[in-house]
Design a protein around this motif. Structure first.
Motif, short mmCIF file in Angstrom:
data_model
loop_
_atom_site.label_atom_id
_atom_site.label_comp_id
_atom_site.label_asym_id
_atom_site.label_seq_id
_atom_site.Cartn_x
_atom_site.Cartn_y
_atom_site.Cartn_z
N THR A 284 15.92 9.72 -1.07
CA THR A 284 14.71 9.23 -0.41
C THR A 284 13.81 10.38 0.01
N ASN A 285 14.43 11.50 0.43
CA ASN A 285 13.62 12.68 0.75
C ASN A 285 12.77 13.10 -0.43
N LEU B 264 13.04 6.74 -7.85
CA LEU B 264 14.02 7.27 -6.90
C LEU B 264 14.21 6.32 -5.72
N ALA B 265 13.11 5.71 -5.29
CA ALA B 265 13.20 4.79 -4.15
C ALA B 265 14.06 3.58 -4.49
N SER C 146 0.88 -1.18 0.00
CA SER C 146 0.00 0.00 0.00
C SER C 146 0.91 1.22 0.00
N LEU C 147 0.35 2.34 -0.45
CA LEU C 147 1.17 3.55 -0.51
C LEU C 147 1.54 4.03 0.89
N ARG C 148 0.62 3.83 1.84
CA ARG C 148 0.93 4.23 3.21
C ARG C 148 2.10 3.42 3.75
N ARG C 149 2.06 2.10 3.56
CA ARG C 149 3.16 1.26 4.04
C ARG C 149 4.46 1.57 3.31
N LYS C 150 4.32 1.91 2.06
CA LYS C 150 5.52 2.22 1.27
C LYS C 150 6.20 3.46 1.84
N ALA C 151 5.41 4.49 2.13
CA ALA C 151 5.98 5.73 2.69
C ALA C 151 6.65 5.45 4.04
N LEU D 194 7.89 2.63 5.12
CA LEU D 194 9.11 1.83 4.95
C LEU D 194 10.25 2.66 4.38
N MET D 195 9.94 3.51 3.39
CA MET D 195 10.99 4.36 2.83
C MET D 195 11.58 5.26 3.92
N ALA D 196 10.71 5.83 4.74
CA ALA D 196 11.19 6.73 5.80
C ALA D 196 12.02 5.96 6.82
N LYS D 197 11.63 4.71 7.07
CA LYS D 197 12.38 3.92 8.04
C LYS D 197 13.78 3.62 7.54
N VAL D 198 13.85 3.15 6.30
CA VAL D 198 15.16 2.81 5.75
C VAL D 198 16.03 4.07 5.68
N GLN D 199 15.40 5.20 5.39
CA GLN D 199 16.12 6.47 5.39
C GLN D 199 16.64 6.81 6.79
N ASP D 200 15.81 6.56 7.81
CA ASP D 200 16.28 6.78 9.19
C ASP D 200 17.54 5.98 9.46
N GLU D 201 17.58 4.74 8.98
CA GLU D 201 18.75 3.90 9.25
C GLU D 201 20.00 4.51 8.60
N ALA D 202 19.83 5.07 7.41
CA ALA D 202 20.96 5.77 6.78
C ALA D 202 21.39 6.94 7.68
N GLY D 203 20.41 7.65 8.23
CA GLY D 203 20.71 8.76 9.13
C GLY D 203 21.46 8.27 10.37
#
Ligand SMILES: [Fe+2]
Ligand SMILES: [Fe+2]
Lengths: 317, 249
Positions: free
Chosen positions: B44-45, B27-28, A65-70, A72-81
């Protein structure tokens, strides 16, 4: 003679600061072994964050789902952070990120073995959030009081985000266990596969742990592997009941005398195998990271060349 | 075929929503593969911003087209021929230069589009545009900085960046095509072309790059005609959702 006396004085001051639960800062004197231990631990932690992007990133393009996708993307991005904060913390000890990445690629520094397991279904994303991030928080909350200031401060930021991840993973699984039969089966299967590897995230049993005593004395570590493992089990079992999944351990039960859950023995041979490179995904995780790093080399070179060119122009102006 | 004003704005909105979703997805795909950790975070942003814009636009489209569809029905329930994104955004990532070129060309277009849509008669669309505009300014800035670094960096990066522009330039023609839909609904993209070209030219000149000569001009995305790789992208994106009809996630 004068030098060794002053080293002794510095050591005493360092010991006093640590004993008083004060923070050691980058410019403070510190024993060489303390510095080495911290570099090893912080680098391993940073590497774990970035290698950990792979197993979950594996599902970004298939999120249902688009909600889950957003999320998950934010989570993986957090890990990069998290990786970034931690590499910065390591750099305060006089090493640089490039050097640490090379040590990772040559196998001289490690990352958490948990990321050498594959994510086979969507439910694995939830199981990782719930169990793996949950175990990571249990490990990391005491590190917020670590004696080394930059590491402790990085951990405060990291822990806040990890607790989001854990809740999101739990919520993902909750949607599955309250969904269709196929979704419920998917959730249970993922929990079955991730439970034991998550318990092994706390490291070998205390009787075999090589670094614990010194790290405790330096207040880098505050609880033993087995204490943290027990804490994680005690926290997680009631959550599993609410979720409606079983945990794959036939001897798991509440022990009224100990006021803790009793649980079975991890397969320590498996942990040794995975640590030594024989896990299901060790090779592919490393190949993936090396390939991305190598393919990015021309980009980093271009950025450096551009910066140098423009620094020269600015200086001339 | 003439398109009623009401349908026009609905189709126009759906086209933009699909642009956002598809470019976000591409992009993702960079996640854990970017040249630096900082760039992994930045890509990702942008992907998250675009996904957010796409979701707002799907919600708006569902009202405008009267279908009341959910965002997931739009994203997961349509086939290739029903997607109305331009072909530029579906182009594969290629090397980092190609991703940067695609972003520069599209985000600059999108910036002008959102600016124009801030004055849209549809209040919801105008509000989405206003919010998106602050995001897309950052996307343009990010793509511009990388175009400069790559164009004016090393010999290799210059060649790669120029090749990426040559490869993608033909797909920009479609951005500015007008048809009944836009005439009756949104902003006529034709009117954005001059400002877009001026912006792109300024960046390319500073980056010591050449603007490619206009030649081949593929088209069709707005009518559901896509390039071959797009089908694979959708297959991957939709398979899990479609394997569990009616399930909620
Ligand atoms: Fe993390
Ligand atoms: Fe996390």
């Amino acid at each position: 003679m004068a030098a060794s006396l002053s080293t002794e004085g510095l050591q005493q001051e360092f010991d006093r600061l640590v004993a008083d639960d004060q923070r050691i800062e980058p410019r403070d004197w510190m024993p060489d072994d303390y510095r080495k231990t911290l570099v090893r631990q912080i680098a391993q932690h940073a590497h774990s964050e970035i290698i950990g992007m792979q197993p979950e990133g594996n599902w970004i393009t298939r999120a249902p789902s688009l909600r889950r996708k957003a999320i998950l993307m934010a989570k993986v991005q957090d890990e990069a952070g998290h990786g970034l904060y931690l590499y910065c913390a390591a750099e305060t000890l006089g090493v640089d990120r490039g050097e640490l990445i090379d040590l990772l690629h040559s196998g001289r520094q490690k990352y958490s073995s948990i990321f050498n397991y594959p994510t086979l279904t969507w439910a694995d994303v939830g199981a990782i959030g719930w169990l793996v991030d949950g175990a990571a928080i249990t490990n990391q909350i005491p590190l917020c009081r670590c004696s080394y200031g930059p590491y402790a401060r990085a951990m405060v930021r990291v822990c806040k985000e990890e607790s989001f991840h854990q809740r999101q993973g739990y919520e993902l699984l909750y949607a599955l266990t309250h969904g269709t039969d196929a979704q419920r089966a998917m959730a249970q299967d993922a929990v079955n596969r991730w439970w034991w590897p998550s318990l092994m995230m706390f490291g070998p049993p205390d009787t075999e742990s090589t670094h614990t005593a010194q790290s405790m004395a330096w207040r880098i570590k505050r609880f033993s592997n087995d204490e943290l493992r027990q804490r994680f089990v005690d926290m997680t079992v009631p959550q599993a009941e609410v979720l409606g999944v079983t945990l794959p351990d036939p001897v798991l039960r509440w022990n009224e005398d100990r006021r803790h859950y009793d649980f079975g023995e991890c397969d320590w041979d498996e942990l040794r195998r995975v640590v030594s490179g024989e896990g299901p995904c060790n090779r592919q995780r490393m190949e993936h990271h090396i390939a991305a790093h190598d393919e990015g080399a021309w980009v980093r070179e271009a950025a450096a060349a551009y910066a140098a060119k423009h620094a020269a122009v600015d200086a001339a102006a | 075929m003439s398109v009623a004003a009401h349908d026009g704005i609905a189709v126009f909105t759906l086209r933009l929503a699909d642009d956002c979703l598809v470019l976000s997805h591409r992009l993702a795909q960079w996640s854990s593969r970017a040249p630096t950790l900082e760039e992994d975070v930045a890509l990702t942003n942008i992907a998250l911003d675009l996904l957010g814009q796409g979701r707002s636009l799907y919600a708006l489209a569902a009202g405008l087209d009267g279908s009341g569809r959910s965002e997931d029905e739009y994203a997961y329930g349509r086939d290739e021929r029903q997607f109305l994104n331009c072909q530029l955004v579906e182009q594969e990532n290629g090397d980092f230069a190609q991703t940067v070129a695609r972003q520069l060309l599209y985000s600059t277009f999108q910036q002008h589009l959102w600016s124009a849509l801030e004055a849209s008669r549809d209040e919801t669309l105008a509000a989405i545009a206003a919010k998106a505009l602050t995001e897309v300014r950052y996307h343009v800035d990010h793509a511009t900085r990388w175009t400069l670094r790559l164009g004016d960096g090393t010999v290799e990066s210059h060649e790669r960046m120029q090749a990426a522009l040559e490869r993608l330039w033909p797909y920009t023609a479609e951005l500015f095509e007008d048809d009944d839909v836009v005439a009756n609904g949104g902003v006529e993209p034709r009117l954005l072309r001059a400002a877009w070209e001026a912006d792109i030219d300024a960046v390319l000149t500073e980056a010591t790059l050449q603007r490619p000569e206009p030649a081949w001009a593929p088209s069709g995305g707005r009518r559901g005609i896509h390039t071959e790789s797009f089908g694979y992208m959708l297959a991957e994106m939709q398979h899990l959702h479609r394997c569990h009809p009616g399930a909620t996630w």
